[in-house]
Motif scaffolding. Structure first.
Motif, PDB file in Angstrom:
ATOM      1  N   LEU A 190       0.919  -1.060  -0.082  1.00 39.31           N
ATOM      2  CA  LEU A 190      -0.112  -0.042   0.160  1.00 39.31           C
ATOM      3  C   LEU A 190       0.896   1.273  -0.048  1.00 39.31           C
ATOM      4  CD1 LEU A 190      -2.872  -0.975   2.734  1.00 39.31           C
ATOM      5  CD2 LEU A 190      -3.114  -0.971   0.006  1.00 39.31           C
ATOM      6  N   ARG A 191       0.776   2.071  -0.940  1.00 43.92           N
ATOM      7  CA  ARG A 191       1.578   3.082  -0.968  1.00 43.92           C
ATOM      8  C   ARG A 191       3.144   3.071  -0.669  1.00 43.92           C
ATOM      9  NH1 ARG A 191      -2.821   4.313   1.890  1.00 43.92           N
ATOM     10  NH2 ARG A 191      -4.614   5.066   0.779  1.00 43.92           N
ATOM     11  N   ASP A 192       3.674   1.821  -1.486  1.00 42.73           N
ATOM     12  CA  ASP A 192       5.136   1.438  -1.320  1.00 42.73           C
ATOM     13  C   ASP A 192       5.437   0.876  -0.049  1.00 42.73           C
ATOM     14  OD1 ASP A 192       5.541   2.266  -3.931  1.00 42.73           O
ATOM     15  OD2 ASP A 192       5.930   4.387  -3.362  1.00 42.73           O
ATOM     16  N   LYS A 193       4.326   0.656   0.897  1.00 50.21           N
ATOM     17  CA  LYS A 193       4.572   0.150   2.079  1.00 50.21           C
ATOM     18  C   LYS A 193       4.120  -1.533   1.962  1.00 50.21           C
ATOM     19  CE  LYS A 193       4.069   4.070   5.314  1.00 50.21           C
ATOM     20  NZ  LYS A 193       3.331   4.688   6.524  1.00 50.21           N
ATOM     21  N   PHE A 194       5.119  -2.018   2.682  1.00 51.91           N
ATOM     22  CA  PHE A 194       4.703  -3.548   3.030  1.00 51.91           C
ATOM     23  C   PHE A 194       3.855  -3.846   4.090  1.00 51.91           C
ATOM     24  CE2 PHE A 194       5.718  -7.871   4.296  1.00 51.91           C
ATOM     25  CZ  PHE A 194       5.771  -8.493   3.365  1.00 51.91           C
ATOM     26  N   VAL A 195       2.910  -4.303   3.944  1.00 56.14           N
ATOM     27  CA  VAL A 195       1.610  -4.427   4.810  1.00 56.14           C
ATOM     28  C   VAL A 195       1.164  -5.693   5.329  1.00 56.14           C
ATOM     29  CG1 VAL A 195      -0.610  -3.525   5.373  1.00 56.14           C
ATOM     30  CG2 VAL A 195       1.226  -1.967   4.460  1.00 56.14           C
ATOM     31  N   LEU A 196       0.778  -6.147   6.392  1.00 52.70           N
ATOM     32  CA  LEU A 196       0.301  -7.479   6.576  1.00 52.70           C
ATOM     33  C   LEU A 196      -1.168  -7.239   6.647  1.00 52.70           C
ATOM     34  CD1 LEU A 196       3.254  -7.611   7.800  1.00 52.70           C
ATOM     35  CD2 LEU A 196       2.410  -8.992   9.350  1.00 52.70           C
ATOM     36  N   ARG A 197      -1.742  -8.284   6.016  1.00 50.47           N
ATOM     37  CA  ARG A 197      -3.281  -8.272   5.997  1.00 50.47           C
ATOM     38  C   ARG A 197      -3.835  -9.613   7.125  1.00 50.47           C
ATOM     39  NH1 ARG A 197      -5.353 -10.634   2.414  1.00 50.47           N
ATOM     40  NH2 ARG A 197      -6.980  -9.734   1.722  1.00 50.47           N
ATOM     41  N   PHE A 198      -4.708  -9.014   7.637  1.00 50.61           N
ATOM     42  CA  PHE A 198      -5.277 -10.018   8.573  1.00 50.61           C
ATOM     43  C   PHE A 198      -6.905  -9.870   8.302  1.00 50.61           C
ATOM     44  CE2 PHE A 198      -7.349 -11.271  12.789  1.00 50.61           C
ATOM     45  CZ  PHE A 198      -6.591 -12.297  13.148  1.00 50.61           C
ATOM     46  N   ALA A 199      -7.329 -11.120   7.349  1.00 50.64           N
ATOM     47  CA  ALA A 199      -8.592 -11.167   7.159  1.00 50.64           C
ATOM     48  C   ALA A 199      -9.232 -12.130   7.797  1.00 50.64           C
ATOM     49  CB  ALA A 199      -8.689 -11.769   5.526  1.00 50.64           C
ATOM     50  N   ILE A 200     -10.456 -11.927   8.668  1.00 50.21           N
ATOM     51  CA  ILE A 200     -11.189 -12.833   9.208  1.00 50.21           C
ATOM     52  C   ILE A 200     -11.914 -13.738   8.257  1.00 50.21           C
ATOM     53  CG2 ILE A 200     -13.162 -13.184  10.795  1.00 50.21           C
ATOM     54  CD1 ILE A 200     -10.968 -11.471  11.920  1.00 50.21           C
ATOM     55  N   CYS A 201     -11.700 -14.961   8.211  1.00 48.03           N
ATOM     56  CA  CYS A 201     -12.011 -15.951   7.211  1.00 48.03           C
ATOM     57  C   CYS A 201     -12.975 -17.032   7.867  1.00 48.03           C
ATOM     58  CB  CYS A 201     -10.526 -16.615   6.670  1.00 48.03           C
ATOM     59  SG  CYS A 201      -9.759 -15.436   5.903  1.00 48.03           S
ATOM     60  N   SER A 202     -12.531 -17.786   8.783  1.00 52.83           N
ATOM     61  CA  SER A 202     -13.363 -19.217   9.039  1.00 52.83           C
ATOM     62  C   SER A 202     -14.530 -18.697   9.469  1.00 52.83           C
ATOM     63  CB  SER A 202     -12.476 -19.940  10.013  1.00 52.83           C
ATOM     64  OG  SER A 202     -13.072 -20.909  10.642  1.00 52.83           O
ATOM     65  N   ARG A 203     -15.574 -19.754   9.121  1.00 50.42           N
ATOM     66  CA  ARG A 203     -16.890 -19.814   9.645  1.00 50.42           C
ATOM     67  C   ARG A 203     -16.807 -19.864  11.256  1.00 50.42           C
ATOM     68  NH1 ARG A 203     -20.106 -24.094  10.588  1.00 50.42           N
ATOM     69  NH2 ARG A 203     -18.719 -25.258   9.312  1.00 50.42           N
ATOM     70  N   THR A 204     -15.921 -20.639  11.775  1.00 53.75           N
ATOM     71  CA  THR A 204     -15.774 -21.102  13.002  1.00 53.75           C
ATOM     72  C   THR A 204     -14.908 -20.105  13.950  1.00 53.75           C
ATOM     73  OG1 THR A 204     -14.247 -22.770  12.926  1.00 53.75           O
ATOM     74  CG2 THR A 204     -16.380 -23.442  12.508  1.00 53.75           C
ATOM     75  N   VAL A 205     -14.387 -19.296  13.492  1.00 51.34           N
ATOM     76  CA  VAL A 205     -13.455 -18.202  14.070  1.00 51.34           C
ATOM     77  C   VAL A 205     -14.100 -17.651  15.329  1.00 51.34           C
ATOM     78  CG1 VAL A 205     -13.691 -16.232  12.521  1.00 51.34           C
ATOM     79  CG2 VAL A 205     -11.490 -16.656  14.064  1.00 51.34           C
ATOM     80  N   GLU A 206     -13.541 -17.364  16.434  1.00 49.06           N
ATOM     81  CA  GLU A 206     -14.188 -16.651  17.569  1.00 49.06           C
ATOM     82  C   GLU A 206     -13.146 -15.624  18.011  1.00 49.06           C
ATOM     83  OE1 GLU A 206     -17.211 -17.049  18.436  1.00 49.06           O
ATOM     84  OE2 GLU A 206     -17.909 -18.867  17.297  1.00 49.06           O
ATOM     85  N   LEU A 207     -13.667 -14.655  18.927  1.00 50.13           N
ATOM     86  CA  LEU A 207     -12.494 -13.685  19.644  1.00 50.13           C
ATOM     87  C   LEU A 207     -11.542 -14.506  20.124  1.00 50.13           C
ATOM     88  CD1 LEU A 207     -12.339 -10.765  20.303  1.00 50.13           C
ATOM     89  CD2 LEU A 207     -13.726 -10.953  22.332  1.00 50.13           C
ATOM     90  N   ALA A 208     -11.725 -15.480  20.967  1.00 48.41           N
ATOM     91  CA  ALA A 208     -10.107 -16.123  21.357  1.00 48.41           C
ATOM     92  C   ALA A 208      -9.439 -16.265  20.309  1.00 48.41           C
ATOM     93  CB  ALA A 208     -10.862 -17.440  22.111  1.00 48.41           C
TER      94      ALA A 208
END
Length: 387
Positions: free
Chosen positions: A347-365
Protein backbone atom coordinates in the motif's frame (compact mmCIF):
# COMPACT_ATOMS: atom_id res chain seq x y z
CA UNK A 1 -17.67 -49.94 -6.11
CA UNK A 2 -21.29 -51.09 -6.11
CA UNK A 3 -24.24 -49.32 -4.54
CA UNK A 4 -24.06 -51.13 -1.19
CA UNK A 5 -20.40 -50.26 -0.75
CA UNK A 6 -21.15 -46.69 -1.89
CA UNK A 7 -23.72 -46.40 0.90
CA UNK A 8 -21.18 -47.64 3.44
CA UNK A 9 -18.26 -45.54 2.18
CA UNK A 10 -20.44 -42.47 1.75
CA UNK A 11 -21.45 -42.57 5.41
CA UNK A 12 -17.81 -43.08 6.38
CA UNK A 13 -16.77 -40.09 4.25
CA UNK A 14 -19.37 -37.85 5.89
CA UNK A 15 -17.99 -38.89 9.27
CA UNK A 16 -14.44 -38.22 8.07
CA UNK A 17 -15.43 -34.77 6.77
CA UNK A 18 -17.28 -33.93 9.99
CA UNK A 19 -14.34 -35.10 12.12
CA UNK A 20 -11.93 -33.10 9.95
CA UNK A 21 -13.91 -29.88 10.33
CA UNK A 22 -14.68 -30.49 13.99
CA UNK A 23 -10.98 -31.02 14.77
CA UNK A 24 -9.49 -28.55 12.30
CA UNK A 25 -8.37 -26.18 15.06
CA UNK A 26 -5.92 -28.84 16.23
CA UNK A 27 -4.22 -29.09 12.82
CA UNK A 28 -1.29 -26.85 11.91
CA UNK A 29 -2.84 -24.20 9.69
CA UNK A 30 0.03 -24.06 7.16
CA UNK A 31 1.81 -27.23 5.99
CA UNK A 32 5.41 -28.15 6.82
CA UNK A 33 6.38 -29.32 3.35
CA UNK A 34 8.73 -28.23 0.59
CA UNK A 35 7.94 -28.11 -3.14
CA UNK A 36 7.93 -31.59 -4.63
CA UNK A 37 7.13 -33.31 -1.32
CA UNK A 38 4.34 -35.45 -2.77
CA UNK A 39 5.93 -37.18 -5.78
CA UNK A 40 8.25 -39.49 -3.75
CA UNK A 41 5.29 -40.58 -1.61
CA UNK A 42 3.29 -42.13 -4.44
CA UNK A 43 4.20 -44.63 -7.19
CA UNK A 44 5.49 -43.23 -10.48
CA UNK A 45 2.60 -44.82 -12.43
CA UNK A 46 -1.05 -45.66 -11.85
CA UNK A 47 -1.67 -49.15 -10.40
CA UNK A 48 -2.32 -51.96 -12.89
CA UNK A 49 -4.65 -53.65 -10.40
CA UNK A 50 -7.19 -51.80 -8.23
CA UNK A 51 -6.12 -50.51 -4.83
CA UNK A 52 -8.36 -51.08 -1.82
CA UNK A 53 -10.53 -48.25 -0.59
CA UNK A 54 -8.98 -48.61 2.88
CA UNK A 55 -5.52 -47.94 1.41
CA UNK A 56 -6.77 -44.86 -0.40
CA UNK A 57 -8.37 -43.45 2.75
CA UNK A 58 -5.27 -44.09 4.86
CA UNK A 59 -3.19 -42.25 2.23
CA UNK A 60 -5.31 -39.14 2.72
CA UNK A 61 -3.81 -38.60 6.17
CA UNK A 62 -0.34 -39.85 5.19
CA UNK A 63 0.05 -38.06 1.85
CA UNK A 64 -2.62 -35.42 1.27
CA UNK A 65 -3.26 -33.78 4.64
CA UNK A 66 0.44 -33.02 5.32
CA UNK A 67 0.34 -30.77 2.25
CA UNK A 68 -2.99 -29.06 2.90
CA UNK A 69 -3.31 -25.42 3.90
CA UNK A 70 -6.37 -25.50 6.15
CA UNK A 71 -8.46 -22.63 4.81
CA UNK A 72 -11.27 -23.30 7.28
CA UNK A 73 -9.03 -23.24 10.35
CA UNK A 74 -9.90 -20.48 12.82
CA UNK A 75 -6.20 -19.52 12.59
CA UNK A 76 -6.38 -18.88 8.84
CA UNK A 77 -6.38 -15.10 8.30
CA UNK A 78 -4.95 -14.95 4.75
CA UNK A 79 -6.39 -13.81 1.43
CA UNK A 80 -10.18 -13.61 1.90
CA UNK A 81 -12.68 -16.16 3.23
CA UNK A 82 -13.61 -19.19 1.19
CA UNK A 83 -17.14 -20.05 2.17
CA UNK A 84 -18.07 -23.37 3.70
CA UNK A 85 -21.17 -24.73 5.37
CA UNK A 86 -22.70 -28.13 5.95
CA UNK A 87 -25.81 -27.48 3.83
CA UNK A 88 -23.64 -26.37 0.89
CA UNK A 89 -21.53 -29.53 1.18
CA UNK A 90 -24.65 -31.69 1.19
CA UNK A 91 -25.94 -29.87 -1.88
CA UNK A 92 -22.58 -30.39 -3.58
CA UNK A 93 -22.91 -34.13 -2.96
CA UNK A 94 -26.37 -34.14 -4.54
CA UNK A 95 -25.06 -32.08 -7.47
CA UNK A 96 -22.36 -34.69 -8.03
CA UNK A 97 -24.91 -37.49 -7.92
CA UNK A 98 -27.31 -35.84 -10.39
CA UNK A 99 -24.31 -35.03 -12.57
CA UNK A 100 -26.22 -33.06 -15.21
CA UNK A 101 -24.47 -30.75 -17.69
CA UNK A 102 -26.85 -27.80 -17.75
CA UNK A 103 -26.04 -26.16 -21.07
CA UNK A 104 -29.70 -25.73 -22.00
CA UNK A 105 -33.14 -25.81 -20.38
CA UNK A 106 -33.86 -29.15 -22.03
CA UNK A 107 -30.61 -30.66 -20.72
CA UNK A 108 -32.07 -30.41 -17.22
CA UNK A 109 -34.96 -27.98 -16.61
CA UNK A 110 -34.54 -27.78 -12.83
CA UNK A 111 -30.85 -26.89 -13.20
CA UNK A 112 -31.74 -23.85 -15.32
CA UNK A 113 -34.90 -22.71 -13.57
CA UNK A 114 -33.54 -22.98 -10.02
CA UNK A 115 -30.52 -20.88 -11.03
CA UNK A 116 -32.76 -18.15 -12.43
CA UNK A 117 -34.88 -18.06 -9.28
CA UNK A 118 -31.88 -18.19 -6.91
CA UNK A 119 -30.24 -15.28 -8.71
CA UNK A 120 -33.45 -13.29 -8.27
CA UNK A 121 -33.58 -14.28 -4.57
CA UNK A 122 -30.00 -13.13 -4.10
CA UNK A 123 -30.54 -9.95 -6.10
CA UNK A 124 -33.48 -9.05 -3.86
CA UNK A 125 -31.37 -9.75 -0.75
CA UNK A 126 -28.88 -7.19 -2.10
CA UNK A 127 -31.69 -4.77 -3.05
CA UNK A 128 -30.45 -4.64 -6.62
CA UNK A 129 -32.45 -2.41 -8.99
CA UNK A 130 -35.36 -4.21 -10.63
CA UNK A 131 -33.64 -3.91 -14.03
CA UNK A 132 -31.11 -6.58 -13.00
CA UNK A 133 -33.75 -9.19 -12.13
CA UNK A 134 -35.24 -11.71 -14.51
CA UNK A 135 -38.62 -11.91 -12.78
CA UNK A 136 -41.26 -13.38 -15.06
CA UNK A 137 -40.63 -11.14 -18.03
CA UNK A 138 -37.72 -8.80 -17.27
CA UNK A 139 -34.86 -8.04 -19.67
CA UNK A 140 -32.19 -8.56 -17.01
CA UNK A 141 -31.10 -11.59 -15.08
CA UNK A 142 -28.28 -13.31 -13.26
CA UNK A 143 -25.94 -16.17 -13.99
CA UNK A 144 -23.57 -18.10 -11.72
CA UNK A 145 -20.10 -17.83 -13.26
CA UNK A 146 -16.55 -16.61 -12.66
CA UNK A 147 -15.63 -13.51 -13.82
CA UNK A 148 -15.29 0.03 -10.89
CA UNK A 149 -14.19 -2.52 -7.87
CA UNK A 150 -16.02 -2.61 -4.54
CA UNK A 151 -13.67 -4.10 -1.93
CA UNK A 152 -10.26 -4.54 -3.56
CA UNK A 153 -8.20 -7.62 -2.73
CA UNK A 154 -5.33 -5.56 -1.38
CA UNK A 155 -7.09 -3.46 1.24
CA UNK A 156 -10.86 -3.71 0.62
CA UNK A 157 -11.11 -0.18 -0.81
CA UNK A 158 -14.15 1.06 -2.75
CA UNK A 159 -14.48 3.06 -5.96
CA UNK A 160 -17.03 5.89 -5.86
CA UNK A 161 -19.84 4.61 -8.06
CA UNK A 162 -21.85 7.80 -7.69
CA UNK A 163 -19.00 9.68 -9.40
CA UNK A 164 -17.88 7.05 -11.90
CA UNK A 165 -21.36 5.89 -12.90
CA UNK A 166 -22.76 9.10 -14.46
CA UNK A 167 -19.50 9.61 -16.39
CA UNK A 168 -19.75 6.12 -17.87
CA UNK A 169 -23.42 6.55 -18.71
CA UNK A 170 -22.80 9.93 -20.35
CA UNK A 171 -19.99 8.51 -22.47
CA UNK A 172 -21.96 5.33 -23.28
CA UNK A 173 -19.22 3.23 -21.63
CA UNK A 174 -20.01 -0.22 -20.26
CA UNK A 175 -19.73 -0.15 -16.46
CA UNK A 176 -19.07 -3.50 -14.76
CA UNK A 177 -18.88 -3.66 -10.96
CA UNK A 178 -16.78 -6.37 -9.30
CA UNK A 179 -17.54 -6.83 -5.60
CA UNK A 180 -16.01 -10.31 -5.30
CA UNK A 181 -15.50 -10.32 -1.51
CA UNK A 182 -17.49 -7.32 -0.32
CA UNK A 183 -20.69 -8.11 -2.18
CA UNK A 184 -21.91 -10.59 0.43
CA UNK A 185 -21.97 -7.82 3.04
CA UNK A 186 -24.54 -5.85 1.03
CA UNK A 187 -27.29 -8.15 2.34
CA UNK A 188 -26.87 -6.24 5.63
CA UNK A 189 -28.73 -2.89 5.61
CA UNK A 190 -25.83 -1.14 7.37
CA UNK A 191 -23.48 -2.02 4.49
CA UNK A 192 -25.92 -1.64 1.58
CA UNK A 193 -24.85 2.00 1.04
CA UNK A 194 -21.51 0.70 -0.25
CA UNK A 195 -23.44 -0.48 -3.33
CA UNK A 196 -25.11 2.88 -3.98
CA UNK A 197 -24.61 3.75 -7.62
CA UNK A 198 -25.16 0.21 -8.87
CA UNK A 199 -28.09 1.63 -10.85
CA UNK A 200 -25.55 3.14 -13.27
CA UNK A 201 -23.94 -0.24 -13.96
CA UNK A 202 -24.56 -2.53 -16.90
CA UNK A 203 -23.38 -5.61 -15.00
CA UNK A 204 -22.57 -6.52 -11.40
CA UNK A 205 -20.66 -9.47 -9.98
CA UNK A 206 -19.71 -10.90 -6.58
CA UNK A 207 -18.66 -14.27 -5.15
CA UNK A 208 -21.03 -15.99 -2.69
CA UNK A 209 -18.25 -18.60 -2.40
CA UNK A 210 -16.13 -16.08 -0.52
CA UNK A 211 -18.35 -14.94 2.34
CA UNK A 212 -21.91 -16.20 1.94
CA UNK A 213 -21.42 -19.80 3.15
CA UNK A 214 -21.75 -21.28 -0.36
CA UNK A 215 -18.78 -23.52 -1.17
CA UNK A 216 -16.43 -22.78 -4.07
CA UNK A 217 -17.20 -22.27 -6.90
CA UNK A 218 -20.20 -19.96 -7.03
CA UNK A 219 -19.76 -16.51 -8.54
CA UNK A 220 -22.90 -14.49 -9.24
CA UNK A 221 -23.30 -11.96 -12.07
CA UNK A 222 -26.27 -9.87 -13.15
CA UNK A 223 -26.84 -7.87 -16.33
CA UNK A 224 -29.53 -5.31 -17.14
CA UNK A 225 -29.96 -6.66 -20.67
CA UNK A 226 -29.30 -10.35 -21.03
CA UNK A 227 -29.23 -9.92 -24.82
CA UNK A 228 -25.86 -8.21 -24.36
CA UNK A 229 -24.52 -11.63 -23.33
CA UNK A 230 -26.60 -13.92 -25.48
CA UNK A 231 -25.86 -11.85 -28.56
CA UNK A 232 -22.15 -12.48 -28.08
CA UNK A 233 -22.15 -16.10 -26.87
CA UNK A 234 -25.13 -17.65 -28.64
CA UNK A 235 -24.41 -21.22 -29.73
CA UNK A 236 -27.11 -23.08 -31.65
CA UNK A 237 -26.03 -26.38 -33.21
CA UNK A 238 -28.95 -28.56 -34.21
CA UNK A 239 -28.24 -31.22 -31.57
CA UNK A 240 -28.78 -28.66 -28.76
CA UNK A 241 -32.11 -27.34 -30.04
CA UNK A 242 -35.33 -28.33 -28.26
CA UNK A 243 -39.05 -27.75 -28.64
CA UNK A 244 -39.37 -25.03 -25.97
CA UNK A 245 -36.52 -22.91 -27.32
CA UNK A 246 -38.65 -20.34 -29.16
CA UNK A 247 -41.33 -20.05 -26.47
CA UNK A 248 -39.69 -17.08 -24.77
CA UNK A 249 -40.40 -18.75 -21.43
CA UNK A 250 -37.05 -20.41 -20.76
CA UNK A 251 -33.37 -19.58 -20.35
CA UNK A 252 -30.50 -21.47 -21.92
CA UNK A 253 -27.40 -20.54 -19.95
CA UNK A 254 -25.03 -21.84 -22.60
CA UNK A 255 -25.75 -18.53 -24.37
CA UNK A 256 -24.56 -16.54 -21.32
CA UNK A 257 -21.00 -17.85 -21.11
CA UNK A 258 -17.97 -19.23 -22.94
CA UNK A 259 -18.20 -22.84 -21.59
CA UNK A 260 -20.95 -25.02 -22.97
CA UNK A 261 -21.64 -27.04 -19.81
CA UNK A 262 -22.32 -25.94 -16.28
CA UNK A 263 -22.80 -27.63 -12.91
CA UNK A 264 -26.00 -27.56 -10.85
CA UNK A 265 -24.51 -24.89 -8.56
CA UNK A 266 -27.83 -23.29 -7.65
CA UNK A 267 -28.59 -26.27 -5.39
CA UNK A 268 -25.91 -24.97 -3.01
CA UNK A 269 -27.54 -21.54 -2.88
CA UNK A 270 -30.99 -23.05 -2.36
CA UNK A 271 -29.84 -25.24 0.54
CA UNK A 272 -27.84 -22.46 2.23
CA UNK A 273 -30.47 -19.73 1.86
CA UNK A 274 -33.17 -22.00 3.26
CA UNK A 275 -31.13 -23.48 6.14
CA UNK A 276 -29.66 -20.16 7.32
CA UNK A 277 -32.27 -17.66 6.19
CA UNK A 278 -31.33 -14.06 5.46
CA UNK A 279 -31.00 -13.31 9.18
CA UNK A 280 -28.55 -16.16 9.71
CA UNK A 281 -26.42 -15.02 6.78
CA UNK A 282 -26.46 -11.45 8.08
CA UNK A 283 -25.35 -12.68 11.51
CA UNK A 284 -22.40 -14.50 9.90
CA UNK A 285 -21.26 -11.33 8.08
CA UNK A 286 -21.71 -9.14 11.16
CA UNK A 287 -19.71 -11.51 13.35
CA UNK A 288 -16.73 -11.33 11.00
CA UNK A 289 -16.91 -7.55 10.78
CA UNK A 290 -17.11 -7.30 14.56
CA UNK A 291 -14.05 -9.53 14.97
CA UNK A 292 -12.11 -7.43 12.47
CA UNK A 293 -12.83 -4.32 14.53
CA UNK A 294 -11.80 -6.19 17.68
CA UNK A 295 -8.45 -6.97 16.03
CA UNK A 296 -8.14 -3.36 14.89
CA UNK A 297 -8.63 -2.14 18.47
CA UNK A 298 -5.94 -4.53 19.71
CA UNK A 299 -3.49 -3.21 17.11
CA UNK A 300 -4.26 0.40 18.03
CA UNK A 301 -3.46 -0.33 21.68
CA UNK A 302 0.16 -1.14 20.78
CA UNK A 303 2.09 2.02 19.80
CA UNK A 304 4.62 -0.04 17.85
CA UNK A 305 1.99 -0.84 15.20
CA UNK A 306 -0.13 1.18 12.81
CA UNK A 307 -3.37 0.60 10.87
CA UNK A 308 -2.81 1.26 7.17
CA UNK A 309 -6.34 1.41 5.73
CA UNK A 310 -9.84 2.04 7.02
CA UNK A 311 -11.41 -1.13 8.39
CA UNK A 312 -14.77 -1.36 6.63
CA UNK A 313 -15.59 -5.07 6.54
CA UNK A 314 -13.58 -8.11 7.68
CA UNK A 315 -10.05 -7.10 6.66
CA UNK A 316 -7.44 -5.28 8.75
CA UNK A 317 -4.26 -3.95 7.08
CA UNK A 318 -1.57 -3.26 9.66
CA UNK A 319 2.21 -3.13 10.10
CA UNK A 320 4.99 -2.39 12.50
CA UNK A 321 6.01 1.25 12.37
CA UNK A 322 9.30 1.15 10.52
CA UNK A 323 10.85 -0.13 7.34
CA UNK A 324 9.49 -2.57 4.80
CA UNK A 325 12.39 -4.85 5.65
CA UNK A 326 11.26 -4.95 9.29
CA UNK A 327 7.73 -5.96 8.30
CA UNK A 328 8.98 -8.54 5.83
CA UNK A 329 11.01 -10.04 8.65
CA UNK A 330 7.94 -10.10 10.91
CA UNK A 331 5.88 -11.88 8.28
CA UNK A 332 8.71 -14.36 7.76
CA UNK A 333 8.68 -15.18 11.48
CA UNK A 334 4.89 -15.57 11.43
CA UNK A 335 5.16 -17.90 8.45
CA UNK A 336 7.93 -19.97 10.01
CA UNK A 337 6.02 -20.42 13.27
CA UNK A 338 2.97 -21.73 11.33
CA UNK A 339 0.56 -21.00 14.18
CA UNK A 340 -1.45 -18.59 12.05
CA UNK A 341 -1.47 -17.84 8.34
CA UNK A 342 -1.28 -14.31 6.87
CA UNK A 343 -0.36 -12.84 3.50
CA UNK A 344 0.98 -9.33 2.73
CA UNK A 345 0.21 -6.54 0.29
CA UNK A 346 1.78 -3.26 -0.82
CA UNK A 347 0.00 0.00 0.00
CA UNK A 348 1.61 3.23 -1.21
CA UNK A 349 5.02 1.53 -1.35
CA UNK A 350 4.64 0.14 2.17
CA UNK A 351 4.87 -3.58 2.93
CA UNK A 352 1.68 -4.31 4.86
CA UNK A 353 0.30 -7.37 6.66
CA UNK A 354 -3.31 -8.36 5.93
CA UNK A 355 -5.44 -9.91 8.70
CA UNK A 356 -8.65 -11.22 7.14
CA UNK A 357 -11.36 -12.83 9.24
CA UNK A 358 -12.02 -16.01 7.25
CA UNK A 359 -13.21 -19.14 9.03
CA UNK A 360 -16.89 -19.80 9.72
CA UNK A 361 -15.87 -21.06 13.17
CA UNK A 362 -13.46 -18.27 14.17
CA UNK A 363 -14.16 -16.68 17.56
CA UNK A 364 -12.76 -13.75 19.54
CA UNK A 365 -10.44 -16.10 21.44
CA UNK A 366 -8.74 -17.11 18.17
CA UNK A 367 -8.27 -13.47 17.19
CA UNK A 368 -6.83 -12.63 20.61
CA UNK A 369 -4.44 -15.59 20.49
CA UNK A 370 -3.35 -14.59 17.00
CA UNK A 371 -2.64 -11.03 18.14
CA UNK A 372 -0.65 -12.16 21.17
CA UNK A 373 1.37 -14.41 18.89
CA UNK A 374 2.07 -11.51 16.51
CA UNK A 375 3.05 -9.23 19.41
CA UNK A 376 5.45 -11.80 20.84
CA UNK A 377 7.13 -12.32 17.48
CA UNK A 378 7.34 -8.56 16.99
CA UNK A 379 8.97 -8.14 20.41
CA UNK A 380 11.55 -10.84 19.60
CA UNK A 381 12.25 -9.21 16.25
CA UNK A 382 12.66 -5.71 17.66
CA UNK A 383 14.89 -7.07 20.41
CA UNK A 384 17.09 -8.81 17.82
CA UNK A 385 17.25 -5.62 15.76
CA UNK A 386 18.71 -3.72 18.71
CA UNK A 387 21.36 -6.32 19.50
Amino acid sequence: MNVSEFRKRGKEMVDYMANYLEGIEGRQVYPDVEPGYLRPLIPPTAPQEPDTYEDIISDIEKIIMPGVTHWHSPYFFAYFPTASSYPAMLADMLCGAIGCIGFSWAASPACTELETVMMDWLGKMLELPEAFLAGKSGEGGGVIQVVATLGTTTCCSFDNLLEVGPICNKGNLWLHIDAAYAGSAFICPEFRHLLNGVEFADSFNFNPHKWLLVNFDCSAMWVKKRTDLTGAFKLDPLYLKHSHESSGLITDYRHWQLPLGRRFRSLKMWFVFRIYGVKGLQAHIRKHVRLAHEFESLVLQDPRFEICAEVILGLVCFRLKGSNKLNEALLQRIGSAKKIHLVPCHLRDKFVLRFAICSRTVELAHVQLAWEHIRELASDLLRAEKE
